[in-house]
Write an enzyme that holds these catalytic residues in place. Structure first.
Site, mmCIF file in Angstrom:
data_model
loop_
_atom_site.group_PDB
_atom_site.id
_atom_site.type_symbol
_atom_site.label_atom_id
_atom_site.label_comp_id
_atom_site.label_asym_id
_atom_site.label_seq_id
_atom_site.Cartn_x
_atom_site.Cartn_y
_atom_site.Cartn_z
ATOM 1 N N GLY A 95 0.803 -1.233 0.000
ATOM 2 C CA GLY A 95 0.000 0.000 0.000
ATOM 3 C C GLY A 95 0.829 1.272 0.000
ATOM 4 N NE ARG B 67 -1.984 10.348 -9.679
ATOM 5 C CZ ARG B 67 -2.246 9.041 -9.606
ATOM 6 N NH1 ARG B 67 -3.473 8.591 -9.486
ATOM 7 N NH2 ARG B 67 -1.262 8.174 -9.654
ATOM 8 C CG ASP C 150 -5.397 -0.696 -14.394
ATOM 9 O OD1 ASP C 150 -5.125 -1.301 -15.450
ATOM 10 O OD2 ASP C 150 -4.572 -0.524 -13.492
#
Ligand code: AMP
Ligand code: MG
Length: 475
Positions: free
Chosen positions: A127, A180, A256
């Protein structure tokens, strides 16, 4: 720990995707042992209605390092085709939507994290985001933005003090968390998941959501779905043309990593091509060259075609296929426009455009010693009004290693460029010089340059070369 004075906690958040069920899971952020702000993108703050001088580093760290927030964190659910193979086990595995916020331009934007901890989609991974990965994404997005590519940006990068282990970096390697700033994190893969679970109803709902927020000009119109898909084809073709003109190889054009808004995002093993080599491949694991530089238009086309599968649960497939056939024309128009600008021209006639781009690519593929982006920098730096007087003045002084056999390619380019200049009024030359400056930043982020910047960070914790390089993009 409440900090009501933190400007990031007082923004105009809108729970857009949060208001819909079925597309996300609520997750928590990891707690990190360290929080050092390594990058803050002050250029973005005015879009949020914030004055950079009124936003402290601590404000960034509280919101985007400790993850204080006013909305739940949403890991989005998606699938995707990875290198052509369908993968139903994707989803935000190391990120979430921190919040969605209305900019002063009226558009809705996402704050999306990368490296913020494990989620139900992390599988066996940690992660986390490596610090180097964060630095590379800053560089990619700032450079592309400067070159006129529609891209997400990095709002912040916080170093987080953990040791990470990666196969593609000397390990242990440093950790970070990024926020972001982008138009949307809804990917083609979010729709693909809905087909996998056979939910036409959810597809309809998500498509309505996308139309209302990102394509409001079509919402409620007759054939709104058809014009949306056509517009998406145009946006993706245009984006791809922008990459190609910038000499950019994204490296992982899986479905994706394709945004439903046609914006470029998610930068992993990307590279700027050193020279004009269509087969250049950026990802070391892309053995077949599926996402090589020259295959990018075909990959984008393939992705758009695959998107028809889920969308056809709610709209007409033949109509979409007819729109997709326009990809090539959209691509060509956008590519010519970008390339002309890089060559100093706002517009030229069609034959002039063909001649100039043709001669340029012949030169750059025939003389590999002339770097792709180096050529445009050299053009910007060498251009002079006396180029119009005589073709031999063009690149009269250059340090390229050109063999006798290659010389005709440069000669041809000179003649083509000279012919174009003499057709321009003298007053136009100033505009050409300006256009060259606007389209061709003098700093080029080839891999050795990025490694050099990273080396300073790893060896001396010296961040100045990164900041200087990004500042140089403004020139
Ligand atoms: P990417 O290659 O970054 O586009 O990621 C592909 C998929 O792998 C996405 O589902 C990511 O969330 C997931 N992923 C990539 N790196 C990690 C990581 N370190 N930890 C958890 N998930 C990851
Ligand atoms: Mg991705």
């Amino acid at each position: 720990m409440s900090h009501p004075s933190n400007p990031f906690l007082n923004l105009n958040y809108e729970p857009a995707i949060e208001s819909l069920a079925d597309y996300h899971d609520v997750v928590t952020a990891a707690e990190f042992p360290m929080h050092k702000l390594r990058w803050r993108n002050d250029d973005i703050l005015p879009v949020l209605g914030l004055n950079p001088s009124q936003v402290s580093d601590d404000d960034f760290i509280e919101a985007f390092g400790h993850f204080q927030a006013v909305h739940p964190f949403l890991a989005l659910r998606y699938h995707g085709y990875q290198f052509g193979e369908y993968n139903p086990q994707l989803g935000d595995g190391r990120g979430f939507i921190y919040g969605q916020v209305r900019g002063i331009d009226g558009e809705l934007y996402d704050f999306g994290t990368k490296g913020s901890g494990r989620t139900p989609y992390s599988r066996s991974a940690d992660g986390r985001l490596t610090l180097k990965g964060g630095v590379r994404e800053i560089i990619a997005s700032e450079a592309l933005h400067r070159m006129g590519v529609k891209t997400s940006r990095c709002l912040s990068l916080v170093e987080t003090g953990e040791d990470l282990w990666r196969g593609d970096e000397p390990s242990p390697t440093r950790s970070s968390v990024m926020v972001r700033f982008s138009r949307s994190h809804i990917r083609f893969g979010n729709f693909e998941r809905l087909r996998w679970i056979r939910r036409a109803d959810l597809t309809r709902q998500l498509l309505d959501h996308v139309l209302q927020i990102y394509y409001p000009q079509f919402w409620g119109k007759e054939n709104q779905d058809g014009i949306f898909y056509l517009e998406l084809v145009q946006r993706v073709a245009t984006l791809c043309a922008q990459w190609m003109a910038a000499g950019f190889c994204h490296a992982v054009l899986n479905t994706d990593n394709m945004s439903i808004t046609g914006e470029s995002f998610d930068y992993g093993p990307f590279a700027f091509i050193p020279n004009y080599d269509p087969r250049f491949t950026a990802a070391y694991f892309d053995h077949a060259g599926r996402y090589s530089y020259a295959n990018q238009p075909a990959a984008c086309y393939w992705n758009l075609e695959k998107l028809q599968d889920p969308l056809s649960m709610v709209m007409d497939k033949d109509d979409m296929q007819a729109s997709l056939l326009k990809f090539k024309d959209f691509y060509r128009v956008a590519y010519c426009e970008m390339m002309l600008k890089r060559l100093g021209f706002a517009t030229l006639s069609e034959p002039e455009t063909e001649d100039l781009i043709g001669a340029t690519l012949e030169l750059l593929s025939g003389v590999q010693a002339i770097g792709y982006n180096q050529f445009f920098v050299k053009l910007r730096q060498s251009f002079q009004t006396n180029w119009r007087e005589d073709a031999s003045n063009i690149f009269a002084k250059h340090d390229w290693e050109i063999t006798d056999e290659q010389l005709p390619l440069l000669e041809k380019w000179r003649v083509v460029y000279h012919q174009l200049l003499i057709r321009q009024p003298i007053a136009e030359l100033e505009n050409i010089a300006q256009q060259l400056q606007q389209s061709n930043p003098t700093i080029i982020f080839l891999r050795p340059k990025i490694e050099e910047i990273w080396e300073r960070i790893t060896v001396d914790d010296d961040w100045q070369p990164l900041y200087d390089a990004i500042a140089k993009l403004k020139e």
